[in-house]
Design an enzyme around this catalytic site. Structure first.
Site, mmCIF file in Angstrom:
data_model
loop_
_atom_site.group_PDB
_atom_site.id
_atom_site.type_symbol
_atom_site.label_atom_id
_atom_site.label_comp_id
_atom_site.label_asym_id
_atom_site.label_seq_id
_atom_site.Cartn_x
_atom_site.Cartn_y
_atom_site.Cartn_z
ATOM 1 C CE LYS A 229 -4.026 -1.947 2.328
ATOM 2 N NZ LYS A 229 -4.822 -1.973 3.569
ATOM 3 C CG HIS B 39 -0.116 -10.016 17.357
ATOM 4 N ND1 HIS B 39 -0.304 -10.966 18.340
ATOM 5 C CD2 HIS B 39 1.208 -10.020 17.103
ATOM 6 C CE1 HIS B 39 0.848 -11.522 18.650
ATOM 7 N NE2 HIS B 39 1.792 -10.961 17.923
#
Length: 142
Positions: free
Chosen positions: A74, A124
């Site tokens: 990205k 995470h």
């Protein structure tokens, strides 16, 4: 001077050329790993697989690395079609600090964009994995 201070000082004045972020659902990654066993070799390097396969449930580690790979693509403006996922490797220093190694087309895209180095942050939980990357230029802005 502490190593962190020296490292931080080396970034002062260097331009951030691109930024990418991605969020991955850990349950989705777990399902993908179960449904498509070859996904591991298609998306992750041997070193990444060795690190991820240590715990009983490797889904969190795989998910956060996948998020980092997507974030890099990205940042480079290509999305998943820009380079092979195995050309982007998330490394982990003994003290835990993550870094990126780009090879092949991914490295060529970064070089064309003027990216000299990468900053990476990974996090995470049991349900979500997030990565943020920033491509840093070599020179100092004028």
């Amino acid at each position: 001077m502490r190593a962190q201070t020296v490292w931080s000082a080396s970034l002062v004045g260097r331009p951030v050329l691109c930024v990418g972020t991605d969020l991955v659902d850990v349950a989705d990654m777990r399902a993908t790993l179960t449904r498509q066993p070859r996904f591991r070799t298609k998306a992750f390097t041997e070193a990444e697989r060795a690190y991820c396969e240590i715990p009983e449930d490797p889904a969190e580690r795989y998910a956060v690395r996948f998020a980092a790979k997507e974030a890099v693509l990205k940042a480079l403006g290509t999305g998943l079609s820009g380079a092979a996922l195995t050309e982007i490797e998330v490394r982990r220093a003994p003290e835990g600090k993550p870094s990126l190694l780009l090879t092949g087309r991914a490295a060529a895209l970064a070089q064309a964009a003027g990216v000299h180095s990468w900053l990476i942050s990974l996090t995470h939980t049991a349900t979500r994995a997030h990565a943020l990357v920033a491509g840093v230029g070599a020179g100092r802005p004028r």
